[in-house]
Design a protein around this motif. Structure first.
Motif, PDB file in Angstrom:
ATOM      1  N   LEU A  26      -2.875   5.785   3.095  1.00 31.98           N
ATOM      2  CA  LEU A  26      -2.313   4.445   2.942  1.00 31.98           C
ATOM      3  C   LEU A  26      -3.348   3.515   2.331  1.00 31.98           C
ATOM      4  O   LEU A  26      -3.063   2.795   1.372  1.00 31.98           O
ATOM      5  N   PHE A  27      -4.558   3.533   2.861  1.00 29.52           N
ATOM      6  CA  PHE A  27      -5.612   2.665   2.334  1.00 29.52           C
ATOM      7  C   PHE A  27      -5.891   2.965   0.863  1.00 29.52           C
ATOM      8  O   PHE A  27      -6.051   2.048   0.055  1.00 29.52           O
ATOM      9  N   ARG A  28      -5.957   4.226   0.500  1.00 31.04           N
ATOM     10  CA  ARG A  28      -6.238   4.624  -0.888  1.00 31.04           C
ATOM     11  C   ARG A  28      -5.255   3.949  -1.853  1.00 31.04           C
ATOM     12  O   ARG A  28      -5.640   3.469  -2.910  1.00 31.04           O
ATOM     13  N   HIS A  29      -3.991   3.892  -1.480  1.00 30.06           N
ATOM     14  CA  HIS A  29      -2.982   3.299  -2.363  1.00 30.06           C
ATOM     15  C   HIS A  29      -2.836   1.792  -2.151  1.00 30.06           C
ATOM     16  O   HIS A  29      -2.728   1.038  -3.113  1.00 30.06           O
ATOM     17  N   ALA A  30      -2.842   1.353  -0.889  1.00 27.18           N
ATOM     18  CA  ALA A  30      -2.570  -0.056  -0.574  1.00 27.18           C
ATOM     19  C   ALA A  30      -3.766  -0.966  -0.827  1.00 27.18           C
ATOM     20  O   ALA A  30      -3.613  -2.190  -0.808  1.00 27.18           O
ATOM     21  N   SER A  31      -4.943  -0.419  -1.080  1.00 30.20           N
ATOM     22  CA  SER A  31      -6.100  -1.253  -1.405  1.00 30.20           C
ATOM     23  C   SER A  31      -6.079  -1.682  -2.873  1.00 30.20           C
ATOM     24  O   SER A  31      -6.802  -2.600  -3.263  1.00 30.20           O
ATOM     25  N   ASN A  32      -5.232  -1.058  -3.672  1.00 32.10           N
ATOM     26  CA  ASN A  32      -5.101  -1.435  -5.079  1.00 32.10           C
ATOM     27  C   ASN A  32      -4.282  -2.721  -5.160  1.00 32.10           C
ATOM     28  O   ASN A  32      -3.120  -2.750  -4.731  1.00 32.10           O
ATOM     29  N   PRO A  33      -4.849  -3.798  -5.709  1.00 28.33           N
ATOM     30  CA  PRO A  33      -4.112  -5.070  -5.750  1.00 28.33           C
ATOM     31  C   PRO A  33      -2.800  -4.996  -6.524  1.00 28.33           C
ATOM     32  O   PRO A  33      -1.876  -5.771  -6.249  1.00 28.33           O
ATOM     33  N   ASN A  34      -2.670  -4.075  -7.458  1.00 28.34           N
ATOM     34  CA  ASN A  34      -1.417  -3.965  -8.212  1.00 28.34           C
ATOM     35  C   ASN A  34      -0.260  -3.520  -7.322  1.00 28.34           C
ATOM     36  O   ASN A  34       0.895  -3.834  -7.606  1.00 28.34           O
ATOM     37  N   VAL A  35      -0.550  -2.798  -6.267  1.00 28.60           N
ATOM     38  CA  VAL A  35       0.501  -2.325  -5.359  1.00 28.60           C
ATOM     39  C   VAL A  35       0.969  -3.468  -4.470  1.00 28.60           C
ATOM     40  O   VAL A  35       2.147  -3.820  -4.455  1.00 28.60           O
ATOM     41  N   GLY A  36       0.055  -4.042  -3.706  1.00 29.54           N
ATOM     42  CA  GLY A  36       0.416  -5.109  -2.775  1.00 29.54           C
ATOM     43  C   GLY A  36       0.962  -6.344  -3.455  1.00 29.54           C
ATOM     44  O   GLY A  36       1.945  -6.923  -3.006  1.00 29.54           O
ATOM     45  N   ASN A  37       0.329  -6.750  -4.539  1.00 28.74           N
ATOM     46  CA  ASN A  37       0.788  -7.960  -5.226  1.00 28.74           C
ATOM     47  C   ASN A  37       2.219  -7.815  -5.728  1.00 28.74           C
ATOM     48  O   ASN A  37       3.005  -8.754  -5.658  1.00 28.74           O
ATOM     49  N   ALA A  38       2.576  -6.627  -6.209  1.00 25.80           N
ATOM     50  CA  ALA A  38       3.945  -6.395  -6.687  1.00 25.80           C
ATOM     51  C   ALA A  38       4.944  -6.420  -5.544  1.00 25.80           C
ATOM     52  O   ALA A  38       6.103  -6.785  -5.711  1.00 25.80           O
ATOM     53  N   ALA A  39       4.482  -6.038  -4.343  1.00 26.07           N
ATOM     54  CA  ALA A  39       5.367  -5.986  -3.179  1.00 26.07           C
ATOM     55  C   ALA A  39       5.305  -7.256  -2.328  1.00 26.07           C
ATOM     56  O   ALA A  39       6.124  -7.428  -1.436  1.00 26.07           O
TER      57      ALA A  39
END
Length: 175
Positions: A26-39
């Motif tokens: 989860l951290f590997r993917h959710a630490s990318n700002p492009n993921v969280g910012n889009a969601a």
């Protein structure tokens, strides 16, 4: 709505309950700002933060880890938004909002539409829901494409939003 051990299978994915042991993925993917910012949420700052998200949010009923069947890797999340977090004002009693995200390296592979379609089939097929909603930012074209690919129709916008501008768009899929 689901049993704790329930898993939904697609051609390439296993939608299953989150586990604490998924925190690093989860951290590997959710630490990318492009993921969280889009969601609409901030990037994760630590594995511990990801573990807390699993414990406090992703452990809710009807929220699934997206696990690649070929590798067993957790690459995203898809599920029903808990009632307290629903964005759709006029949502009915047999309706739910669906939320999703996937790691950047998996964008454009059709995995999220595959997961969303499986959830729609599951909840409609079991006669648990009559409609599903998707809420996304007007700037998030990828999320809009997920809705369109899965047969959702545009319902309305909030704050006068238009595609490519600030604001939110709402899509619905009826049984």
């Amino acid at each position: 709505m689901k049993k704790e051990s329930e898993t939904i299978e697609t051609a390439r994915l296993r939608l299953r309950p989150w586990r604490e042991s998924d925190a690093e993925a989860l951290f590997r993917h959710a630490s990318n700002p492009n993921v969280g910012n889009a969601a609409g949420w901030p990037p994760h700052e630590s594995v511990e933060m990801s573990r807390e998200v699993i414990t406090n949010y992703f452990s809710a009923p009807d929220i699934y880890a997206l696990e690649l069947k070929a590798t067993g890797e957790v690459v995203g999340c898809c599920g029903l938004v808990p009632a307290v977090d629903v964005h759709v004002v006029e949502i009915g009693t047999r309706e739910a909002e669906i939320g999703y995200w996937i790691g950047v390296e998996f964008w454009g592979q059709g995995l999220v539409p595959e997961a969303v379609a499986a959830l729609a089939k599951h909840y409609f097929g079991a006669d648990l829901l009559d409609a599903l909603w998707i809420n996304c930012f007007a700037l998030n074209r990828q999320s809009q494409r997920v809705a369109e690919k899965c047969g959702f129709t545009f319902h309305h916008s909030q704050d006068g939003a238009e595609v490519g501008r600030d604001g939110q768009l709402f899509y619905v899929l009826r049984k």
